[in-house]
Motif scaffolding. Structure first.
Motif, PDB file in Angstrom:
ATOM      1  N   ARG A   1      12.259  17.532  15.557  1.00 59.15           N
ATOM      2  CA  ARG A   1      12.040  18.960  15.776  1.00 59.15           C
ATOM      3  C   ARG A   1      13.377  19.691  15.901  1.00 59.15           C
ATOM      4  O   ARG A   1      13.564  20.757  15.311  1.00 59.15           O
ATOM      5  CB  ARG A   1      11.194  19.163  17.039  1.00 59.15           C
ATOM      6  CG  ARG A   1      10.719  20.584  17.243  1.00 59.15           C
ATOM      7  CD  ARG A   1       9.767  20.705  18.435  1.00 59.15           C
ATOM      8  NE  ARG A   1       8.552  19.927  18.228  1.00 59.15           N
ATOM      9  CZ  ARG A   1       8.203  18.850  18.936  1.00 59.15           C
ATOM     10  NH1 ARG A   1       8.953  18.428  19.920  1.00 59.15           N
ATOM     11  NH2 ARG A   1       7.090  18.205  18.671  1.00 59.15           N
ATOM     12  N   ALA A   2      14.308  19.125  16.657  1.00 58.52           N
ATOM     13  CA  ALA A   2      15.630  19.736  16.828  1.00 58.52           C
ATOM     14  C   ALA A   2      16.370  19.805  15.494  1.00 58.52           C
ATOM     15  O   ALA A   2      17.007  20.820  15.174  1.00 58.52           O
ATOM     16  CB  ALA A   2      16.446  18.955  17.856  1.00 58.52           C
ATOM     17  N   MET A   3      16.287  18.756  14.709  1.00 58.52           N
ATOM     18  CA  MET A   3      16.965  18.724  13.414  1.00 58.52           C
ATOM     19  C   MET A   3      16.386  19.767  12.470  1.00 58.52           C
ATOM     20  O   MET A   3      17.129  20.509  11.819  1.00 58.52           O
ATOM     21  CB  MET A   3      16.839  17.325  12.804  1.00 58.52           C
ATOM     22  CG  MET A   3      17.483  17.169  11.464  1.00 58.52           C
ATOM     23  SD  MET A   3      19.252  17.510  11.513  1.00 58.52           S
ATOM     24  CE  MET A   3      19.620  17.289   9.791  1.00 58.52           C
ATOM     25  N   VAL A   4      15.078  19.852  12.393  1.00 61.08           N
ATOM     26  CA  VAL A   4      14.430  20.819  11.508  1.00 61.08           C
ATOM     27  C   VAL A   4      14.765  22.246  11.944  1.00 61.08           C
ATOM     28  O   VAL A   4      15.148  23.084  11.124  1.00 61.08           O
ATOM     29  CB  VAL A   4      12.908  20.583  11.453  1.00 61.08           C
ATOM     30  CG1 VAL A   4      12.198  21.737  10.761  1.00 61.08           C
ATOM     31  CG2 VAL A   4      12.594  19.263  10.757  1.00 61.08           C
ATOM     32  N   SER A   5      14.652  22.534  13.239  1.00 61.46           N
ATOM     33  CA  SER A   5      14.923  23.890  13.731  1.00 61.46           C
ATOM     34  C   SER A   5      16.359  24.313  13.466  1.00 61.46           C
ATOM     35  O   SER A   5      16.605  25.428  12.993  1.00 61.46           O
ATOM     36  CB  SER A   5      14.635  23.975  15.233  1.00 61.46           C
ATOM     37  OG  SER A   5      13.271  23.804  15.478  1.00 61.46           O
ATOM     38  N   ALA A   6      17.309  23.442  13.754  1.00 59.13           N
ATOM     39  CA  ALA A   6      18.720  23.776  13.539  1.00 59.13           C
ATOM     40  C   ALA A   6      19.022  23.931  12.051  1.00 59.13           C
ATOM     41  O   ALA A   6      19.771  24.832  11.652  1.00 59.13           O
ATOM     42  CB  ALA A   6      19.615  22.709  14.160  1.00 59.13           C
TER      43      ALA A   6
END
Length: 100
Positions: free
Chosen positions: A23-28
């Protein structure tokens, strides 16, 4: 534009542990200049297989993505999450107007 498609695999038992990192990777990545689309999707028939789809405006945007802090954090998480068996392919594509 550049289209990146493919898969990564992780042990099914690690899916819940991997979700916050994904989730963090996709959002960033979606917030990056030059990112047109960025998505991970879990295969409905093959637990632990994650489909990757990325669209980048140009090579410079993709190069900045590869140099970003969040991709370094993401890659550093792979051993603990058991992420391996990556199969990603890059294609140069052009956007055509929709037929009306």
């Amino acid at each position: 534009m550049l289209l990146i498609v493919g898969t990564v695999r992780l042990p099914p038992a690690n899916l819940e542990k991997a979700r916050p990192a994904m989730r963090a990777m996709v959002s960033a990545s979606r917030a990056e200049d030059g990112c047109v689309e960025y998505a991970y999707a879990e295969d409905v028939l093959d637990r632990g297989l994650i489909h990757v789809k990325e669209i980048w405006r140009d090579q410079a945007a993709l190069d900045r993505h590869f140099a970003s802090d969040h991709i370094a954090v993401w890659r550093a998480s792979w051993p603990a999450l058991g992420i391996g068996d990556r199969d990603l392919h890059a294609y140069e594509v052009e956007k055509k107007p929709r037929a009306t």
